[in-house]
Design an enzyme around this catalytic site. Structure first.
Site, PDB file in Angstrom:
ATOM      1  N   CYS A 123       4.239  -7.523   6.223  1.00 45.87           N
ATOM      2  CA  CYS A 123       3.632  -8.323   5.151  1.00 45.87           C
ATOM      3  C   CYS A 123       4.776  -8.861   4.297  1.00 45.87           C
ATOM      4  O   CYS A 123       5.944  -8.662   4.609  1.00 45.87           O
ATOM      5  CB  CYS A 123       2.689  -7.461   4.333  1.00 45.87           C
ATOM      6  SG  CYS A 123       3.551  -6.130   3.561  1.00 45.87           S
ATOM      7  N   LYS A 153      -6.341   4.745  -4.418  1.00 40.86           N
ATOM      8  CA  LYS A 153      -6.485   3.929  -3.202  1.00 40.86           C
ATOM      9  C   LYS A 153      -5.716   4.545  -2.031  1.00 40.86           C
ATOM     10  O   LYS A 153      -6.249   4.682  -0.921  1.00 40.86           O
ATOM     11  CB  LYS A 153      -5.965   2.523  -3.443  1.00 40.86           C
ATOM     12  CG  LYS A 153      -5.779   1.693  -2.177  1.00 40.86           C
ATOM     13  CD  LYS A 153      -5.273   0.299  -2.417  1.00 40.86           C
ATOM     14  CE  LYS A 153      -3.783   0.205  -2.392  1.00 40.86           C
ATOM     15  NZ  LYS A 153      -3.164   0.187  -1.049  1.00 40.86           N
ATOM     16  N   ASN A 154      -4.469   4.944  -2.259  1.00 40.88           N
ATOM     17  CA  ASN A 154      -3.631   5.361  -1.134  1.00 40.88           C
ATOM     18  C   ASN A 154      -3.956   6.761  -0.629  1.00 40.88           C
ATOM     19  O   ASN A 154      -3.526   7.143   0.456  1.00 40.88           O
ATOM     20  CB  ASN A 154      -2.158   5.204  -1.493  1.00 40.88           C
ATOM     21  CG  ASN A 154      -1.783   3.725  -1.592  1.00 40.88           C
ATOM     22  OD1 ASN A 154      -2.535   2.872  -1.141  1.00 40.88           O
ATOM     23  ND2 ASN A 154      -0.654   3.437  -2.206  1.00 40.88           N
ATOM     24  N   ARG A 189       7.984  -3.545   7.634  1.00 40.28           N
ATOM     25  CA  ARG A 189       7.097  -2.363   7.644  1.00 40.28           C
ATOM     26  C   ARG A 189       6.847  -1.874   9.073  1.00 40.28           C
ATOM     27  O   ARG A 189       5.727  -1.844   9.573  1.00 40.28           O
ATOM     28  CB  ARG A 189       5.801  -2.684   6.902  1.00 40.28           C
ATOM     29  CG  ARG A 189       6.098  -3.138   5.486  1.00 40.28           C
ATOM     30  CD  ARG A 189       4.890  -3.317   4.651  1.00 40.28           C
ATOM     31  NE  ARG A 189       4.363  -2.037   4.182  1.00 40.28           N
ATOM     32  CZ  ARG A 189       3.264  -1.939   3.425  1.00 40.28           C
ATOM     33  NH1 ARG A 189       2.597  -3.033   3.115  1.00 40.28           N
ATOM     34  NH2 ARG A 189       2.810  -0.766   3.030  1.00 40.28           N
ATOM     35  N   ASP A 238       5.605   0.731  -6.054  1.00 44.05           N
ATOM     36  CA  ASP A 238       4.394  -0.050  -6.335  1.00 44.05           C
ATOM     37  C   ASP A 238       4.292  -0.457  -7.800  1.00 44.05           C
ATOM     38  O   ASP A 238       3.465  -1.307  -8.145  1.00 44.05           O
ATOM     39  CB  ASP A 238       3.144   0.759  -5.951  1.00 44.05           C
ATOM     40  CG  ASP A 238       3.042   0.934  -4.452  1.00 44.05           C
ATOM     41  OD1 ASP A 238       2.242   1.772  -4.008  1.00 44.05           O
ATOM     42  OD2 ASP A 238       3.780   0.251  -3.724  1.00 44.05           O
ATOM     43  N   ARG A 296      -8.203  -5.745  -3.670  1.00 44.14           N
ATOM     44  CA  ARG A 296      -7.967  -4.694  -2.657  1.00 44.14           C
ATOM     45  C   ARG A 296      -7.680  -3.348  -3.301  1.00 44.14           C
ATOM     46  O   ARG A 296      -7.957  -2.304  -2.724  1.00 44.14           O
ATOM     47  CB  ARG A 296      -6.768  -5.078  -1.778  1.00 44.14           C
ATOM     48  CG  ARG A 296      -7.062  -6.122  -0.727  1.00 44.14           C
ATOM     49  CD  ARG A 296      -5.930  -6.162   0.256  1.00 44.14           C
ATOM     50  NE  ARG A 296      -5.553  -4.799   0.609  1.00 44.14           N
ATOM     51  CZ  ARG A 296      -4.289  -4.421   0.852  1.00 44.14           C
ATOM     52  NH1 ARG A 296      -3.317  -5.302   0.777  1.00 44.14           N
ATOM     53  NH2 ARG A 296      -4.001  -3.177   1.160  1.00 44.14           N
TER      54      ARG A 296
END
Ligand code: EPZ
Length: 425
Positions: A118, A23-24, A123, A312, A404
């Site tokens: 978030c 994803k990243n 961030r 993560d 997501r």
């Protein structure tokens, strides 16, 4: 009630799972295609919400973007006329900030709706802005509209020392530097696998980026880049999530399509906890096999920038350690507020005490089912791991967060023997 996952836990995960594209890496490489000024083909993209959101965003900017069933995306950026990226979809995902580096380099100007903070932290993007200004861009923050405007008649290479090791700032400034005259040297950079993957993609488009994955990245600017075909690397965080879920359910799982060197910190921690981790290759691709038969031993975890233990995976790892034998101390060094999953784990019977960036997890013999609510993507992953190991039925709510970042989650878990159902609310 919105849809949720219903999971009957305490079932061993067994069998094989194949990891999807990262994803990243995807959320950086998709905006980076703007730099090509020609069509690009991206393969092995995960079919996740963030990729679909970026497809919509690029289409709204004017690009032609198609996604095939097999996770292949074709992007033709030549239709992009606007420099205005302030429409609502932009603020729906944080990684839209990569449009800053890509559009500033490709068009010399961009106006972007800023991503909010978030639940895991404020961030800020001060390091991104520092990098763009060092390259000669004028960057204005319109606080009323929460919009950032960047302009540069031309970008000039510079020597930039980041105050904070930041994945986003490293990638964003690397994107911009590909079109800066002369050489840019970035110091104190992040070294995550998705940074190396993005650098490799930029080089496929004709950029000259050297040193990604080390402490110093050198970019020699170019005026022309070209379209290319590229395949995204496997997802380091998805890999770690399945490794941890295998150990948490006392299972035996072969995880295929992995890059073992990306998983060293996670392998070390799981081995320290008493799990068995074996690496192999079937002649075609690497795999990792995680087996756990005993109650895990408590271990201490400190999240660090790569190659340290990934932030993560702090949340899924905590779910695993909730039933370890002893006290585990988890220190979250990257984000200031990444323990929102603790309250939910306590609902399932976990014993966790949080003080600022340190969580002390006192292992209990087992977790029990209940209703829990995801607060962010990896908190959701943590609750899935906990639910898979808990006695009884757990309902995990707010699963939009999970969609997501995890492709085909329910299919992959059910294929490993999990009793999991997505219940339409
Ligand atoms: C990326 O976020 C990932 N997101 C995050 O993954 C991941 O947790 C994080 O890197 C760390 O690995 C994507 O790649 C889309 P950072 P990013 O900039 O780039 C501070 C997930 O679950 N900082 O490396 O936003 C920041 O506050 C997500 O997939 C500044 O102070 O993270 C944080 O404390 C969650 N100023 C630290 O640096 C800046 O300008 C690391 O943030 C930028 C960051």
């Amino acid at each position: 009630m919105p849809e949720y996952f219903s999971i009957n836990g305490a079932r061993r995960l067994e069998g094989q799972v194949t990891i999807s594209g990262a994803k990243n890496a995807a959320v950086a490489i998709i905006p980076a295609t703007i730099l090509a000024g020609e069509p690009c083909i991206l393969e092995n993209l995960p079919q996740i919400q963030d990729v679909r959101s970026l497809q919509k965003i690029l289409q709204k900017l004017g690009a032609q973007v198609e996604i095939t069933a097999g996770g292949c995306m074709t992007i033709d950026p030549r239709g992009i006329q606007t420099r205005d990226a302030t429409f609502p979809e932009i603020s729906s995902m944080r990684a839209s900030y990569y449009l800053l580096g890509a559009m500033l380099a490709a068009y010399g100007e961009v106006e972007l709706a800023l991503p909010g903070g978030c639940v895991i932290g404020a961030r800020p993007i001060d390091q991104h802005i520092k990098g763009f200004r060092a390259l000669g861009a004028k960057v204005y923050l319109d606080e009323d509209r929460n919009v950032l405007r960047a302009q540069a008649a031309r970008l000039r290479g510079a020597e930039i020392f980041f105050d904070v090791v930041s994945v986003g700032a490293t990638i964003n400034v690397m994107l911009a530097a590909t079109r800066a005259e002369g050489t840019t040297v970035l110091h104190n950079v992040a070294k995550e696998p998705h940074i190396v993957d993005t650098a490799n993609f930029l080089n496929m488009m004709g950029a000259t980026v050297r040193g990604a994955g080390t402490d110093e990245i050198r970019v020699h600017g170019t005026t022309k880049m070209r379209g290319c075909a590229y395949s995204i690397i496997p997802d380091q965080i998805e890999t770690g999530t399945y490794m941890i879920a295998a150990a948490a359910t006392r299972g035996d799982v072969i995880i295929k399509n992995v890059i073992p060197t990306h998983m060293e910190a996670v392998c070390a921690k799981l081995l320290e906890s008493g799990a068995r981790v074996m690496q192999g290759d079937d002649g075609k691709e690497f795999f990792l096999r995680v087996t756990q038969t005993e109650r895990p031993r408590a271990v201490n975890v400190k999240t660090m920038v790569y190659p340290g233990f990934p932030t993560d995976l702090q949340q899924p790892m905590m779910a695993y350690l909730c039933t370890a034998d002893g006290l585990s101390v988890i220190t979250e060094n990257i984000f200031e507020n990444r323990f929102n999953h603790v309250k939910e784990l306590r609902t399932l019977g976990a014993s966790v005490n949080v003080n600022k960036r340190i969580a002390k997890v006192k292992g209990v013999s087992n977790l029990r089912g209940g209703d829990v609510y995801a607060t962010d993507l990896r908190a959701g992953a943590s609750l899935i791991v906990a639910a898979l190991s808990a006695q009884g039925t757990t309902r995990v709510h707010n699963i939009g967060y999970i969609d997501r970042g995890y492709e085909y989650l329910e299919q992959k878990l059910r294929a490993l023997g999990a009793e999991l159902e997505r219940v339409k609310g």
